[in-house]
Design an enzyme around this catalytic site. Sequence first.
Site, PDB file in Angstrom:
ATOM      1  N   LYS A 178       0.757  -1.031  -0.091  1.00  0.00           N
ATOM      2  CA  LYS A 178       0.046  -0.136   0.105  1.00  0.00           C
ATOM      3  C   LYS A 178       0.751   1.277   0.051  1.00  0.00           C
ATOM      4  O   LYS A 178       1.884   1.239   0.644  1.00  0.00           O
ATOM      5  CB  LYS A 178      -0.996   0.070   1.211  1.00  0.00           C
ATOM      6  CG  LYS A 178      -1.577   1.329   1.428  1.00  0.00           C
ATOM      7  CD  LYS A 178      -2.345   1.455   2.898  1.00  0.00           C
ATOM      8  CE  LYS A 178      -3.128   2.822   3.023  1.00  0.00           C
ATOM      9  NZ  LYS A 178      -3.635   2.829   4.425  1.00  0.00           N
ATOM     10  N   GLU A 223      -8.631  12.317  12.303  1.00  0.00           N
ATOM     11  CA  GLU A 223      -7.721  11.047  12.816  1.00  0.00           C
ATOM     12  C   GLU A 223      -6.866  11.590  14.012  1.00  0.00           C
ATOM     13  O   GLU A 223      -6.091  12.506  13.730  1.00  0.00           O
ATOM     14  CB  GLU A 223      -6.885  10.593  11.717  1.00  0.00           C
ATOM     15  CG  GLU A 223      -5.992   9.328  11.906  1.00  0.00           C
ATOM     16  CD  GLU A 223      -6.131   8.529  10.772  1.00  0.00           C
ATOM     17  OE1 GLU A 223      -5.476   7.615  10.802  1.00  0.00           O
ATOM     18  OE2 GLU A 223      -6.432   8.916   9.644  1.00  0.00           O
TER      19      GLU A 223
END
Length: 420
Positions: A178, A223
């Site tokens: 990723k 976040e």
Amino acid sequence: MTSFAEPHAPLVARSVVLDQDTASSLLDLLPDRGPLCWLRRGEGIVGWGEAASIRTAGADRFADADAWWTTLTGRAVVRDEVNRPGSGLVAFGSFAFADAPGESMLVVPEVVVGRRGGVTWLTTVSRGGLDVEGHLAPVEPVRAPSGIVFADGALDGERWMSVVADAVARIGRGDLEKVVLARDLLATADDDVDVRWPLQRLAEDYPMCWTFHVEGLFGATPEMLVRRERGLVTSRVLAGTIRRTGDDEHDLALAAALARSSKDLEEHEYAVRSVADALGPYCSSFNVPESPFVLHLPNVMHLATDVAGVVDDARPVSSLRLAEALHPSAAVGGTPTEVAVALIEAIEGMDRGRYAGPVGWMDAAGDGEWGIALRSGLIEGRTVRLFAGCGIVGASDPEAELAETQAKFVPVRDAVSPSA
């Protein structure tokens, strides 16, 4: 290179409780020069002035700042009559995403006003006395931006999609699992942008996020990279995103699809694993939920997991050093981290600066809150750079990822516009 700005004499900090009616919103207290902000749901801390600071860069930026803070707080005189997270001596911080380029900083305000659990307080930091009236004087009216024009940043949409396709091909070859790729958008106004305008809009429109500002970098991040509070460590991991439509019934169906999406679940698993691996060595106990939940925000929905642990008493570590251990997580870098970060530098085509780096605050005990500087922009005079990024895995589609960045631009794009 590291530079300091601090008084020769020890800092003196005092926190006192204020009348709850001091201001309906802490943002209303901020002057237009040097405002600092960390707020969520109307609670948090704001500050202004500069009693001391450090600016640093490079691979040792976290260690340098942490060592400076330890020395500074060790000499300080603190009278905290409030005893709440964010009272006493605190520093706001913002750190570069990469070792180079980019400057990082901790700033100790001269004045902090905080609110938590129904209590509002004032902290003054100086070598003198306490002057409540002088510190809470009327501020200049907030100025709305005018003449905003948007333009592509480092790459236009077509070129950015080709970069995504390149990354997908590398993942397919097994180079990595990723990578998070970001892009920027430029907004130009007629005059210098007053950061208080977008801060107020973001705080109103995205109360579930942490609205922040440190030296030009502002935003509303969903976040929480890490929070350390009296021995408890928590981290909120977001990875896997879908855009909301505004139709509640349709959005519920989309949320269910997101929770079943193998592509998004794979991306999320990488991010959770990276956080657990980074925090594990510093915690005596640890809890990682088996499956994520769907976090609903006004513009998008995310797969989310709240990871929690207890700091190992045998290895005391500040919230800033925990942030260093976590950065860059798979949510903003990729997996494996070193390979992903190298690929970002090679193909992303822009300087992230402090975008996607840790941003937040820390107190004298090392407790604090550090978010990830996402859904953010950087004000430089009359220009604002807006940032947005996506997690790219083997199943990623370039057009879908471009659409995701456009959805993630919405909060800051609307916030810097005169009207939305």
